[in-house]
Design a protein around this motif. Structure first.
Motif, PDB file in Angstrom:
ATOM      1  N   LEU A 184       0.825  -1.201   0.000  1.00  0.00           N
ATOM      2  CA  LEU A 184       0.000   0.000   0.000  1.00  0.00           C
ATOM      3  C   LEU A 184       0.861   1.254   0.000  1.00  0.00           C
ATOM      4  CD1 LEU A 184      -2.787   1.398   0.253  1.00  0.00           C
ATOM      5  CD2 LEU A 184      -2.562   1.157   2.742  1.00  0.00           C
ATOM      6  N   PHE A 185       1.886   1.291   0.864  1.00  0.00           N
ATOM      7  CA  PHE A 185       2.769   2.460   0.934  1.00  0.00           C
ATOM      8  C   PHE A 185       3.549   2.635  -0.358  1.00  0.00           C
ATOM      9  CE2 PHE A 185       2.813   1.770   5.775  1.00  0.00           C
ATOM     10  CZ  PHE A 185       1.731   2.619   5.928  1.00  0.00           C
ATOM     11  N   ARG A 186       3.974   1.515  -0.963  1.00  0.00           N
ATOM     12  CA  ARG A 186       4.691   1.582  -2.240  1.00  0.00           C
ATOM     13  C   ARG A 186       3.782   2.152  -3.327  1.00  0.00           C
ATOM     14  NH1 ARG A 186       5.711  -3.580  -2.960  1.00  0.00           N
ATOM     15  NH2 ARG A 186       7.376  -3.585  -1.405  1.00  0.00           N
ATOM     16  N   LYS A 187       2.534   1.695  -3.329  1.00  0.00           N
ATOM     17  CA  LYS A 187       1.561   2.176  -4.307  1.00  0.00           C
ATOM     18  C   LYS A 187       1.312   3.673  -4.141  1.00  0.00           C
ATOM     19  CE  LYS A 187      -3.190   1.286  -5.848  1.00  0.00           C
ATOM     20  NZ  LYS A 187      -4.425   0.489  -5.588  1.00  0.00           N
ATOM     21  N   CYS A 188       1.185   4.103  -2.882  1.00  0.00           N
ATOM     22  CA  CYS A 188       0.962   5.538  -2.602  1.00  0.00           C
ATOM     23  C   CYS A 188       2.170   6.367  -3.013  1.00  0.00           C
ATOM     24  CB  CYS A 188       0.676   5.741  -1.118  1.00  0.00           C
ATOM     25  SG  CYS A 188      -0.912   5.071  -0.580  1.00  0.00           S
ATOM     26  N   LEU A 189       3.386   5.838  -2.737  1.00  0.00           N
ATOM     27  CA  LEU A 189       4.623   6.547  -3.083  1.00  0.00           C
ATOM     28  C   LEU A 189       4.772   6.686  -4.589  1.00  0.00           C
ATOM     29  CD1 LEU A 189       7.242   7.835  -2.065  1.00  0.00           C
ATOM     30  CD2 LEU A 189       8.314   5.572  -2.149  1.00  0.00           C
ATOM     31  N   ILE A 190       4.490   5.601  -5.311  1.00  0.00           N
ATOM     32  CA  ILE A 190       4.574   5.636  -6.781  1.00  0.00           C
ATOM     33  C   ILE A 190       3.567   6.643  -7.339  1.00  0.00           C
ATOM     34  CG2 ILE A 190       4.152   4.296  -8.890  1.00  0.00           C
ATOM     35  CD1 ILE A 190       5.287   1.849  -7.375  1.00  0.00           C
ATOM     36  N   GLY A 191       2.347   6.646  -6.745  1.00  0.00           N
ATOM     37  CA  GLY A 191       1.316   7.589  -7.182  1.00  0.00           C
ATOM     38  C   GLY A 191       1.750   9.028  -6.968  1.00  0.00           C
ATOM     39  N   LEU A 192       2.384   9.315  -5.826  1.00  0.00           N
ATOM     40  CA  LEU A 192       2.867  10.673  -5.545  1.00  0.00           C
ATOM     41  C   LEU A 192       3.977  11.077  -6.502  1.00  0.00           C
ATOM     42  CD1 LEU A 192       2.917  10.672  -1.630  1.00  0.00           C
ATOM     43  CD2 LEU A 192       1.466  12.069  -3.097  1.00  0.00           C
ATOM     44  N   LEU A 193       4.893  10.139  -6.771  1.00  0.00           N
ATOM     45  CA  LEU A 193       5.999  10.430  -7.688  1.00  0.00           C
ATOM     46  C   LEU A 193       5.482  10.720  -9.097  1.00  0.00           C
ATOM     47  CD1 LEU A 193       8.626   7.767  -6.516  1.00  0.00           C
ATOM     48  CD2 LEU A 193       8.734  10.252  -6.191  1.00  0.00           C
ATOM     49  N   ARG A 194       4.494   9.919  -9.531  1.00  0.00           N
ATOM     50  CA  ARG A 194       3.919  10.126 -10.863  1.00  0.00           C
ATOM     51  C   ARG A 194       3.206  11.469 -10.941  1.00  0.00           C
ATOM     52  NH1 ARG A 194       1.318   4.128 -12.095  1.00  0.00           N
ATOM     53  NH2 ARG A 194       3.279   3.124 -12.764  1.00  0.00           N
ATOM     54  N   GLU A 195       2.503  11.807  -9.848  1.00  0.00           N
ATOM     55  CA  GLU A 195       1.794  13.080  -9.813  1.00  0.00           C
ATOM     56  C   GLU A 195       2.762  14.253  -9.872  1.00  0.00           C
ATOM     57  OE1 GLU A 195      -1.297  15.539  -6.903  1.00  0.00           O
ATOM     58  OE2 GLU A 195      -0.837  13.431  -6.493  1.00  0.00           O
ATOM     59  N   ASN A 196       3.873  14.172  -9.122  1.00  0.00           N
ATOM     60  CA  ASN A 196       4.881  15.227  -9.136  1.00  0.00           C
ATOM     61  C   ASN A 196       5.561  15.326 -10.500  1.00  0.00           C
ATOM     62  OD1 ASN A 196       4.426  15.955  -6.487  1.00  0.00           O
ATOM     63  ND2 ASN A 196       5.954  14.536  -5.671  1.00  0.00           N
ATOM     64  N   LYS A 197       5.793  14.144 -11.107  1.00  0.00           N
ATOM     65  CA  LYS A 197       6.428  14.126 -12.433  1.00  0.00           C
ATOM     66  C   LYS A 197       5.513  14.769 -13.469  1.00  0.00           C
ATOM     67  CE  LYS A 197       8.606  10.979 -15.753  1.00  0.00           C
ATOM     68  NZ  LYS A 197       8.888   9.552 -16.076  1.00  0.00           N
ATOM     69  N   GLY A 198       4.211  14.466 -13.386  1.00  0.00           N
ATOM     70  CA  GLY A 198       3.237  15.043 -14.306  1.00  0.00           C
ATOM     71  C   GLY A 198       3.166  16.551 -14.173  1.00  0.00           C
ATOM     72  N   LYS A 199       3.194  17.051 -12.918  1.00  0.00           N
ATOM     73  CA  LYS A 199       3.172  18.495 -12.683  1.00  0.00           C
ATOM     74  C   LYS A 199       4.426  19.156 -13.236  1.00  0.00           C
ATOM     75  CE  LYS A 199       0.225  18.482  -8.549  1.00  0.00           C
ATOM     76  NZ  LYS A 199       0.189  18.722  -7.082  1.00  0.00           N
ATOM     77  N   ARG A 200       5.580  18.446 -13.071  1.00  0.00           N
ATOM     78  CA  ARG A 200       6.849  19.003 -13.554  1.00  0.00           C
ATOM     79  C   ARG A 200       6.845  19.109 -15.079  1.00  0.00           C
ATOM     80  NH1 ARG A 200      10.028  15.351 -11.566  1.00  0.00           N
ATOM     81  NH2 ARG A 200       9.808  16.101  -9.432  1.00  0.00           N
ATOM     82  N   ILE A 201       6.333  18.056 -15.738  1.00  0.00           N
ATOM     83  CA  ILE A 201       6.264  18.058 -17.215  1.00  0.00           C
ATOM     84  C   ILE A 201       5.314  19.145 -17.698  1.00  0.00           C
ATOM     85  CG2 ILE A 201       5.490  16.727 -19.224  1.00  0.00           C
ATOM     86  CD1 ILE A 201       6.473  14.208 -17.729  1.00  0.00           C
ATOM     87  N   MET A 202       4.185  19.290 -17.010  1.00  0.00           N
ATOM     88  CA  MET A 202       3.219  20.322 -17.375  1.00  0.00           C
ATOM     89  C   MET A 202       3.840  21.716 -17.206  1.00  0.00           C
ATOM     90  SD  MET A 202      -0.618  20.936 -15.842  1.00  0.00           S
ATOM     91  CE  MET A 202      -1.050  19.225 -16.150  1.00  0.00           C
ATOM     92  N   GLY A 203       4.625  21.894 -16.159  1.00  0.00           N
ATOM     93  CA  GLY A 203       5.289  23.196 -15.919  1.00  0.00           C
ATOM     94  C   GLY A 203       6.293  23.487 -17.008  1.00  0.00           C
ATOM     95  N   LEU A 204       7.046  22.457 -17.447  1.00  0.00           N
ATOM     96  CA  LEU A 204       8.025  22.648 -18.524  1.00  0.00           C
ATOM     97  C   LEU A 204       7.342  22.994 -19.845  1.00  0.00           C
ATOM     98  CD1 LEU A 204      10.459  19.685 -17.727  1.00  0.00           C
ATOM     99  CD2 LEU A 204      10.933  22.125 -17.471  1.00  0.00           C
ATOM    100  N   ASN A 205       6.198  22.325 -20.115  1.00  0.00           N
ATOM    101  CA  ASN A 205       5.454  22.612 -21.355  1.00  0.00           C
ATOM    102  C   ASN A 205       4.935  24.048 -21.374  1.00  0.00           C
ATOM    103  OD1 ASN A 205       5.850  20.042 -22.312  1.00  0.00           O
ATOM    104  ND2 ASN A 205       3.889  19.251 -21.490  1.00  0.00           N
TER     105      ASN A 205
END
Length: 330
Positions: free
Chosen positions: A304-325
């Motif tokens: 569960l914690f791994r799943k939550c951590l991966i979800g947070l990392l993906r969310e942060n990565k998506g925000k970072r890509i959106m900011g770069l675009n």
């Protein structure tokens, strides 16, 4: 008679530690943290059992039921204790006190029989493993939970009837943080012998009877474990029972002292602390005990914690890509 008592005495006042005002805010913070941890800990246990298919077994069905029970059990007392710790008005109505005691008895008795059902589950799993799935079917598990919920209802109703048909014409200060039988009995201005005898008899039925069943189950379980040739096998099998044994020891030990031991001024002070222990601290400790001493629960929590951590990392990565675009477009 209950109506007459209600007229003579409209409410009770909780004393607790009101003679030490400096403790009130500390108690509020402590009770709040405990309540949040109980909701979060038991809620997490319920969530992982419901969402993880590998935990779809009778043992975890009972553990999920126990977690639900602990949340309801503490919700009978802790919200009122939180209000009382910051309020000048520390009263509870006569009917409210009767309701609080009834649900403490009802949910506490249910926990006794549910712990006995969990002991039976371990007995079948260890002593009759080949027929475990056949015996511990969903219908039997659900039936054991329903029996645990209903078997002590008539006893509790009788207890409340006797207790609140006593005349309360003296002081109305309850030397406790919540309504409970021993401190309320102290306020009666009539012979409480019948209520005390009933309390001991009810305790023998609701506390000692399930405990005897648990004890007999573990005598048989230990005898089977000792016959196992492998030391590693013994440790592995005993590990599946250790968390349940710890919870049983903590709950039954404190509850038996409060409801079965003889009453005196000294024991009332001890009982006030012990009643806090089994009503709020044990429900807080149960998720920790079952998490730390149960391999399947620990594995599920890691997932569960791994799943939550991966979800947070993906969310942060998506925000970072959106900011770069956005920056590139500008």
């Amino acid at each position: 008679m209950i109506q007459e008592n209600h007229t003579a005495l409209s409410d009770f006042i909780f004393v607790g530690y009101s003679d030490l005002p400096v403790l009130q805010m500390l108690l509020f913070v402590m009770f709040l943290l405990i309540y949040v941890s109980i909701i979060a800990g038991n809620g997490l246990i319920i969530y992982i059992i419901v969402t993880d298919p590998t935990l779809d077994t009778p043992m975890y069905f009972f553990l999920k039921s126990l977690a639900f029970l602990e949340i309801f059990y503490t919700s009978v007392t802790l919200p009122k204790m939180l209000v009382n710790s910051v309020s000048q008005n520390k009263t509870i109505s006569f009917v409210g006190c009767a309701a609080q005691i009834y649900f403490i008895l009802f949910l506490g008795g249910t926990e006794c029989f549910l712990l006995a059902a969990m002991a039976y589950d371990r007995y079948v799993a260890i002593c009759n493993p080949l027929h475990y799935k056949l015996i511990m079917c969903k219908e039997l598990c659900l039936g054991l939970v329903i029996v645990s919920l209903t078997i002590n209802m008539p006893v509790d109703i009788g207890q409340i009837y006797l207790l609140f048909n006593l005349p309360y014409c003296g002081t109305h200060e309850i030397n406790n943080f919540f309504c409970d039988i021993p401190p309320v009995l102290e306020l009666a201005c009539a012979d409480t012998f019948a209520s005390e005898v009933y309390m001991v008899a009810a305790s023998a039925l609701i506390l000692i009877l399930p405990f005897c069943f648990i004890f007999a189950s573990y005598v048989k379980i230990i005898s089977v474990i000792l016959k196992m040739p492998s030391v590693e096998g013994r440790k592995k099998v005993f590990a599946t029972c250790s968390s349940h044994l710890i919870v049983v020891s903590l709950f039954y030990g404190s509850a038996t002292i409060v409801y079965v031991s003889p009453r005196s001024k000294e024991t009332l002070i001890v009982n006030k602390l012990l009643s806090l222990f089994y009503t709020i601290l044990i429900p807080m400790l149960n998720p920790i005990i079952y998490s730390l001493r149960n391999r399947e629960v620990k594995v599920s929590l890691r997932k569960l914690f791994r799943k939550c951590l991966i979800g947070l990392l993906r969310e942060n990565k998506g925000k970072r890509i959106m900011g770069l675009n956005v920056a590139s477009l500008m």
